[in-house]
Design a protein around this motif. Sequence first.
Motif, PDB file in Angstrom:
ATOM      1  N   TRP A   1       0.831  -1.198   0.000  1.00  0.00           N
ATOM      2  CA  TRP A   1       0.000   0.000   0.000  1.00  0.00           C
ATOM      3  C   TRP A   1       0.869   1.253   0.000  1.00  0.00           C
ATOM      4  O   TRP A   1       0.539   2.261  -0.601  1.00  0.00           O
TER       5      TRP A   1
ATOM      6  N   ARG B   1      -4.043   1.093   6.140  1.00  0.00           N
ATOM      7  CA  ARG B   1      -4.283   0.054   5.150  1.00  0.00           C
ATOM      8  C   ARG B   1      -3.059  -0.831   4.988  1.00  0.00           C
ATOM      9  O   ARG B   1      -1.945  -0.408   5.228  1.00  0.00           O
TER      10      ARG B   1
ATOM     11  N   ALA C   1      -5.893  -7.386   1.146  1.00  0.00           N
ATOM     12  CA  ALA C   1      -5.822  -6.022   1.657  1.00  0.00           C
ATOM     13  C   ALA C   1      -6.770  -5.878   2.832  1.00  0.00           C
ATOM     14  O   ALA C   1      -7.581  -6.754   3.113  1.00  0.00           O
TER      15      ALA C   1
END
Lengths: 149, 94
Positions: free
Chosen positions: A54, A66, B89
């Motif tokens: 990220w 994140r 994620a």
Amino acid sequence: MLTLTSSLLVRMHQHLLGGYPREACGIMIGQETYDGAQQSGKIVHDLVLVSNAWEVESEREGLRNRYLISPEDVARADREASQRGLDIIGFFHSHPDHPARPSETDREFAWPNVSFVIVSVEAGQVVDTRSWVLRDDRSAFDEEPITGS
Amino acid sequence: MSVTVRIPTPLRPYTGGKKEVSAQSGDVEGVLSALTQSYPDLRRHLFTEQGVLRSFVNVYLGDEDVRFLNGPKTPVPDGAQLSIVPSVAGGVPQ
């Protein structure tokens, strides 16, 4: 049930503490155990430490909030696991200054049948480590116990 | 006229434990659609409710990410290998 030895747990915590106050992450490789045809648990044999992709993809926003494990890292871990007769059995990431519970984004981007270990890090210290498995219908995570041996 | 599709560990329970399955050749979208007809439980993990491939589902033709080819319309020739590679994620609540 997720079996994770104390030495692997220490390695995981060190990697995640190194990323604090940002989120950090990695991949667990190992073996599933079966009771008849039913999966009864997973044994972690090794960790693949990866960088949080990220950071690369979004430098301006949300670095602390994140994590992203890139497909290249997953493919690399999969090859490494296969060579050793193992499989990817889960993923781990930190929640800096937040509880070790899955968020809505964790659920949206998760996969079933593998373990998601979340480590809560507060003020640079590990305060909680929990493991979660996404339901088949993607509706929620269920917690699974972690054992040391 | 078939192609091989490699199934990642988290999705193998939905293909009866198989690491590789065969599907009809076509474009990437067509191959994945045929795959989910053979293995319906895969569908919700590959596609959103709107029928769009989920953003963290990565598809490789050989060693190439199809996003860098022609995306869902990339042709998958007979005998080729398609791999589904998960990315993962998430993060703390905003």
